[in-house]
Design a protein around this motif. Sequence first.
Motif, PDB file in Angstrom:
ATOM      1  N   ASP A  83       0.806  -1.224   0.000  1.00 56.39           N
ATOM      2  CA  ASP A  83       0.000   0.000   0.000  1.00 56.39           C
ATOM      3  C   ASP A  83       0.839   1.274   0.000  1.00 56.39           C
ATOM      4  OD1 ASP A  83      -2.431  -1.397   0.038  1.00 56.39           O
ATOM      5  OD2 ASP A  83      -2.295  -1.646   2.218  1.00 56.39           O
ATOM      6  N   THR A  84       1.999   1.225  -0.618  1.00 55.09           N
ATOM      7  CA  THR A  84       2.816   2.430  -0.776  1.00 55.09           C
ATOM      8  C   THR A  84       2.758   2.886  -2.231  1.00 55.09           C
ATOM      9  OG1 THR A  84       4.820   1.152  -1.226  1.00 55.09           O
ATOM     10  CG2 THR A  84       4.363   1.738   1.083  1.00 55.09           C
ATOM     11  N   ALA A  85       3.183   4.111  -2.468  1.00 60.94           N
ATOM     12  CA  ALA A  85       3.160   4.666  -3.819  1.00 60.94           C
ATOM     13  C   ALA A  85       4.408   5.502  -4.043  1.00 60.94           C
ATOM     14  CB  ALA A  85       1.904   5.512  -4.025  1.00 60.94           C
ATOM     15  N   THR A  86       4.706   5.795  -5.304  1.00 66.05           N
ATOM     16  CA  THR A  86       5.834   6.657  -5.666  1.00 66.05           C
ATOM     17  C   THR A  86       5.363   7.666  -6.697  1.00 66.05           C
ATOM     18  OG1 THR A  86       6.543   5.101  -7.392  1.00 66.05           O
ATOM     19  CG2 THR A  86       7.585   4.892  -5.228  1.00 66.05           C
ATOM     20  N   VAL A  87       5.924   8.863  -6.627  1.00 62.97           N
ATOM     21  CA  VAL A  87       5.613   9.903  -7.606  1.00 62.97           C
ATOM     22  C   VAL A  87       6.404   9.634  -8.882  1.00 62.97           C
ATOM     23  CG1 VAL A  87       5.678  12.376  -8.100  1.00 62.97           C
ATOM     24  CG2 VAL A  87       5.191  11.576  -5.776  1.00 62.97           C
ATOM     25  N   VAL A  88       5.696   9.482  -9.994  1.00 60.64           N
ATOM     26  CA  VAL A  88       6.367   9.190 -11.262  1.00 60.64           C
ATOM     27  C   VAL A  88       6.217  10.306 -12.287  1.00 60.64           C
ATOM     28  CG1 VAL A  88       6.305   6.676 -11.023  1.00 60.64           C
ATOM     29  CG2 VAL A  88       4.342   7.865 -12.010  1.00 60.64           C
ATOM     30  N   ASP A  89       5.174  11.108 -12.191  1.00 59.38           N
ATOM     31  CA  ASP A  89       4.962  12.224 -13.117  1.00 59.38           C
ATOM     32  C   ASP A  89       4.652  13.492 -12.336  1.00 59.38           C
ATOM     33  OD1 ASP A  89       5.271  10.656 -15.381  1.00 59.38           O
ATOM     34  OD2 ASP A  89       3.131  10.236 -15.568  1.00 59.38           O
ATOM     35  N   LEU A  90       5.245  14.595 -12.764  1.00 63.27           N
ATOM     36  CA  LEU A  90       4.947  15.896 -12.167  1.00 63.27           C
ATOM     37  C   LEU A  90       4.812  16.893 -13.308  1.00 63.27           C
ATOM     38  CD1 LEU A  90       4.544  17.599  -9.668  1.00 63.27           C
ATOM     39  CD2 LEU A  90       7.027  17.877  -9.500  1.00 63.27           C
ATOM     40  N   ASN A  91       3.589  17.335 -13.571  1.00 65.93           N
ATOM     41  CA  ASN A  91       3.301  18.199 -14.707  1.00 65.93           C
ATOM     42  C   ASN A  91       2.738  19.522 -14.208  1.00 65.93           C
ATOM     43  OD1 ASN A  91       2.394  19.506 -17.018  1.00 65.93           O
ATOM     44  ND2 ASN A  91       1.641  17.635 -17.972  1.00 65.93           N
ATOM     45  N   LEU A  92       3.569  20.571 -14.251  1.00 65.62           N
ATOM     46  CA  LEU A  92       3.168  21.909 -13.814  1.00 65.62           C
ATOM     47  C   LEU A  92       3.348  22.905 -14.953  1.00 65.62           C
ATOM     48  CD1 LEU A  92       4.741  21.766 -10.242  1.00 65.62           C
ATOM     49  CD2 LEU A  92       2.310  21.585 -10.834  1.00 65.62           C
ATOM     50  N   LEU A  93       2.964  22.490 -16.131  1.00 67.56           N
ATOM     51  CA  LEU A  93       3.063  23.308 -17.327  1.00 67.56           C
ATOM     52  C   LEU A  93       2.306  24.624 -17.164  1.00 67.56           C
ATOM     53  CD1 LEU A  93       3.732  23.540 -20.446  1.00 67.56           C
ATOM     54  CD2 LEU A  93       1.491  22.479 -20.822  1.00 67.56           C
ATOM     55  N   GLU A  94       3.001  25.744 -17.424  1.00 65.73           N
ATOM     56  CA  GLU A  94       2.382  27.078 -17.400  1.00 65.73           C
ATOM     57  C   GLU A  94       1.520  27.295 -16.165  1.00 65.73           C
ATOM     58  OE1 GLU A  94       0.375  27.717 -21.209  1.00 65.73           O
ATOM     59  OE2 GLU A  94       1.979  29.113 -21.652  1.00 65.73           O
ATOM     60  N   ASN A  95       2.103  27.060 -15.003  1.00 65.06           N
ATOM     61  CA  ASN A  95       1.325  27.118 -13.767  1.00 65.06           C
ATOM     62  C   ASN A  95       1.761  28.260 -12.841  1.00 65.06           C
ATOM     63  OD1 ASN A  95      -0.887  25.916 -12.383  1.00 65.06           O
ATOM     64  ND2 ASN A  95       0.533  24.980 -10.932  1.00 65.06           N
ATOM     65  N   ASN A  96       2.471  29.246 -13.406  1.00 67.19           N
ATOM     66  CA  ASN A  96       2.847  30.449 -12.656  1.00 67.19           C
ATOM     67  C   ASN A  96       3.791  30.163 -11.485  1.00 67.19           C
ATOM     68  OD1 ASN A  96       2.616  33.311 -12.525  1.00 67.19           O
ATOM     69  ND2 ASN A  96       1.296  33.117 -10.728  1.00 67.19           N
ATOM     70  N   LEU A  97       4.732  29.242 -11.671  1.00 67.18           N
ATOM     71  CA  LEU A  97       5.761  29.012 -10.672  1.00 67.18           C
ATOM     72  C   LEU A  97       6.800  30.119 -10.766  1.00 67.18           C
ATOM     73  CD1 LEU A  97       4.460  26.115 -11.077  1.00 67.18           C
ATOM     74  CD2 LEU A  97       6.686  25.201 -10.404  1.00 67.18           C
ATOM     75  N   HIS A  98       7.235  30.638  -9.624  1.00 60.70           N
ATOM     76  CA  HIS A  98       8.261  31.676  -9.560  1.00 60.70           C
ATOM     77  C   HIS A  98       9.338  31.245  -8.567  1.00 60.70           C
ATOM     78  CE1 HIS A  98       6.080  34.905 -11.756  1.00 60.70           C
ATOM     79  NE2 HIS A  98       5.013  34.250 -11.310  1.00 60.70           N
ATOM     80  N   GLY A  99      10.612  31.406  -8.965  1.00 63.44           N
ATOM     81  CA  GLY A  99      11.698  31.073  -8.049  1.00 63.44           C
ATOM     82  C   GLY A  99      12.637  30.036  -8.624  1.00 63.44           C
ATOM     83  N   ARG A 100      13.279  29.281  -7.743  1.00 59.20           N
ATOM     84  CA  ARG A 100      14.246  28.259  -8.129  1.00 59.20           C
ATOM     85  C   ARG A 100      13.741  26.888  -7.690  1.00 59.20           C
ATOM     86  NH1 ARG A 100      19.502  30.683  -8.920  1.00 59.20           N
ATOM     87  NH2 ARG A 100      20.453  28.653  -8.585  1.00 59.20           N
TER      88      ARG A 100
END
Length: 298
Positions: A83-100
């Motif tokens: 019952d564990t999981a892992t993050v395999v995809d992270l999609n933040l296309l054009e989502n107004n992220l600012h910084g490093r």
Amino acid sequence: MVKTALLLALLIGLLACAESFGKRALHGSHSAEGRISSEERQGLVALFEATAGTHWRNHNGWMGPAGSECTWYGVQCESNASDTATVVDLNLLENNLHGRIPEAVGQLVHLESLVLYGNDLSGRLPGSLIQRCLSGLLWVTAEAPLLTDVSEIDYESAASALLCESHRVVLRSDTSAVLFTKRCRNATPKDRGTFCEVKKGRIWGGEFAMLAWTLEKNGYFALQAKYDRNVSDSVFVSSRVIRNGKKYEVVEYAGGGPLELWTIHRAIEGVSSSMEWSKAEVLPACPRWDKSQVPSSK
């Protein structure tokens, strides 16, 4: 036009980590039941906090309780045993992220796809993510400055004994690309007049980064400044690269350089020949490195 540019950028992402192609479709991961590790949660939380997450266009679910991470916007997981999981995809296309992007994102050690294109990000991705990309384990879609310190690649080839056998291509990390080709006027059978044909195009972040990484892998920045052979009537090939604001130049005549330089030249030629170019203008003569600024394609 914007939609077309974004689509092209996403497709070029496939080139950035070509060995990953086929492992997953663009949105091919699926939601999963189970709780991710505390390290992976820390990586996601660090990303949110470092990039003004409360001001993202969409941050649904983010910073929710432990066990909810796989329902957060842009996060896709795969289930494991127990019952564990892992993050395999992270999609933040054009989502107004600012910084490093913080180093803690490197704790997403099972990540296979990372889409950051179209945000206001600075600095480089964590080295661990770059290495995963180079090894074929991670597909990254992002602007070139997030992937490499190289900002410009300037390449020229000219035959010493032929009047109209020279071309120069300038590729930049901001996606701009310019191609100069020396042409013969041929107004009469004896006409020796020439002109410069200028074309402009685009090189997307992943493809530019691939070239920059090819330079790094083949030791470009440690090469001699000049290689030649004692022959006549051959070809000069010159390259100039800007990395971290510093200029590096290598000149080769008659194929006198090492295999690594040959590999670099073929990579640049291959990318430039596969690009789509549009005719922009005609100049009396093609600009030289030390005499004029190369126009932007924007």
